[in-house]
Design a protein around this motif. Structure first.
Motif, PDB file in Angstrom:
ATOM      1  N   VAL A 157       0.842  -1.206   0.000  1.00 36.84           N
ATOM      2  CA  VAL A 157       0.000   0.000   0.000  1.00 36.84           C
ATOM      3  C   VAL A 157       0.873   1.251   0.000  1.00 36.84           C
ATOM      4  N   PHE A 158       1.878   1.280   0.877  1.00 33.46           N
ATOM      5  CA  PHE A 158       2.751   2.456   0.970  1.00 33.46           C
ATOM      6  C   PHE A 158       3.504   2.688  -0.345  1.00 33.46           C
ATOM      7  N   GLU A 159       3.998   1.621  -0.937  1.00 35.28           N
ATOM      8  CA  GLU A 159       4.764   1.744  -2.175  1.00 35.28           C
ATOM      9  C   GLU A 159       3.928   2.380  -3.281  1.00 35.28           C
ATOM     10  N   TYR A 193      -4.942  -0.749   6.799  1.00 35.95           N
ATOM     11  CA  TYR A 193      -3.517  -0.624   6.473  1.00 35.95           C
ATOM     12  C   TYR A 193      -3.073   0.834   6.443  1.00 35.95           C
ATOM     13  N   ILE A 194      -3.928   1.711   5.959  1.00 32.88           N
ATOM     14  CA  ILE A 194      -3.611   3.134   5.969  1.00 32.88           C
ATOM     15  C   ILE A 194      -3.406   3.602   7.407  1.00 32.88           C
ATOM     16  N   SER A 195      -4.273   3.171   8.299  1.00 31.52           N
ATOM     17  CA  SER A 195      -4.169   3.558   9.703  1.00 31.52           C
ATOM     18  C   SER A 195      -2.852   3.080  10.308  1.00 31.52           C
ATOM     19  N   ILE A 207      -0.694  10.949   5.449  1.00 31.10           N
ATOM     20  CA  ILE A 207      -1.623  10.420   4.445  1.00 31.10           C
ATOM     21  C   ILE A 207      -2.963  11.087   4.709  1.00 31.10           C
ATOM     22  N   LYS A 208      -3.366  11.945   3.809  1.00 27.59           N
ATOM     23  CA  LYS A 208      -4.601  12.700   3.976  1.00 27.59           C
ATOM     24  C   LYS A 208      -5.792  11.899   3.459  1.00 27.59           C
ATOM     25  N   TYR A 215      -7.279   8.657  -0.707  1.00 31.58           N
ATOM     26  CA  TYR A 215      -6.145   9.064   0.130  1.00 31.58           C
ATOM     27  C   TYR A 215      -5.044   9.691  -0.727  1.00 31.58           C
ATOM     28  N   MET A 216      -4.256  10.541  -0.068  1.00 33.62           N
ATOM     29  CA  MET A 216      -3.111  11.174  -0.737  1.00 33.62           C
ATOM     30  C   MET A 216      -1.965  11.290   0.250  1.00 33.62           C
ATOM     31  N   ILE A 217      -0.782  10.884  -0.148  1.00 31.92           N
ATOM     32  CA  ILE A 217       0.395  11.020   0.699  1.00 31.92           C
ATOM     33  C   ILE A 217       1.126  12.301   0.325  1.00 31.92           C
ATOM     34  N   SER A 218       1.581  13.034   1.337  1.00 34.48           N
ATOM     35  CA  SER A 218       2.281  14.295   1.098  1.00 34.48           C
ATOM     36  C   SER A 218       3.027  14.700   2.364  1.00 34.48           C
TER      37      SER A 218
END
Length: 220
Positions: A157-159, A193-195, A207-208, A215-218
């Motif tokens: 998920v992170f990748e 998994y995001i949590s 991760i917004k 979701y969006m990573i920034s």
């Protein structure tokens, strides 16, 4: 990342799936050329491992159809057709790499890493985001000198998130890239998994959540 293996040798396909799954990739396996070509029409993959001698439809024809339909995913051919003219035919049809059978699974893993790295990051070996560094080749996440451990599913998920920085990704989009035929990710699983990942990232990266969108990573 999601990989499709088109291989009619069931024992070999099973070995490839097991080995690449250990690397954290989501793996689908099909043994028939026509079925594989049909799946490629609607399912997106990050990489295709393609045998040439498939029943139903030859691997070269599958490859030509893909490229004609502007499918740009990297393709690694694995084939018992080891003569030079066959290798040239495969590469000219649009393959990115070619390995003759029999081969060592370690070499397949190395070639898969290299192809995905070139495809996703255009030769970049690391991604820097805030105080985090992600090594695309080793798939290792660090914060300074500290290694941040992610489970295989968390890593998948992170990748995908970090390959699409500042892009809103829906739960369905994430699921399609990290799940497979045998193990689909439900929206609830993606939330879980995001949590977990959020708790491990630290304060400079977040991760917004965009309700109804994804979701969006920034960086903050």
């Amino acid at each position: 990342m999601r990989i499709l293996i088109l291989e009619d040798n069931i024992r070999l396909a099973t070995g490839l799936k097991k080995r690449l799954s250990q690397e954290g990739y989501a793996i689908d396996v099909l043994h028939d050329g026509e079925e594989g070509a049909s799946v490629l029409d609607y399912q997106e993959y990050d990489l295709l491992i393609l045998d040439l001698g498939l029943p139903g439809m030859d691997g070269i024809d599958i490859l030509k159809k893909m490229r004609k339909n502007n499918k740009t995913m990297p393709v690694l051919i694995t084939s018992a057709r080891f003569k030079l003219d066959q290798k040239i035919l495969g590469l000219e049809a649009g393959a990115d790499d070619y390995i003759a059978k029999p081969f060592d699974l370690k070499e397949i893993v190395a070639r898969v890493h290299a192809l995905l790295r070139r495809s996703q990051q255009k030769g970049q070996t690391t991604i820097q985001l805030g105080d985090l560094t992600f090594n695309v080749l080793t798939r290792m996440l660090t914060k300074g000198d500290e290694h941040i451990h992610l489970s295989n599913r968390e890593l998948s998920v992170f990748e995908y998130l970090i390959s699409q920085v500042n892009v809103v990704l829906s739960k369905e989009n994430i699921s399609n890239h990290v799940g497979n035929f045998d193990n689909t990710f439900t929206p609830h699983a993606i939330e879980t998994y995001i949590s977990r990942i959020r708790k491990k990232l630290g304060s400079n990266v977040q991760i917004k959540t965009f309700p109804g969108l994804g979701y969006m990573i920034s960086t903050k």
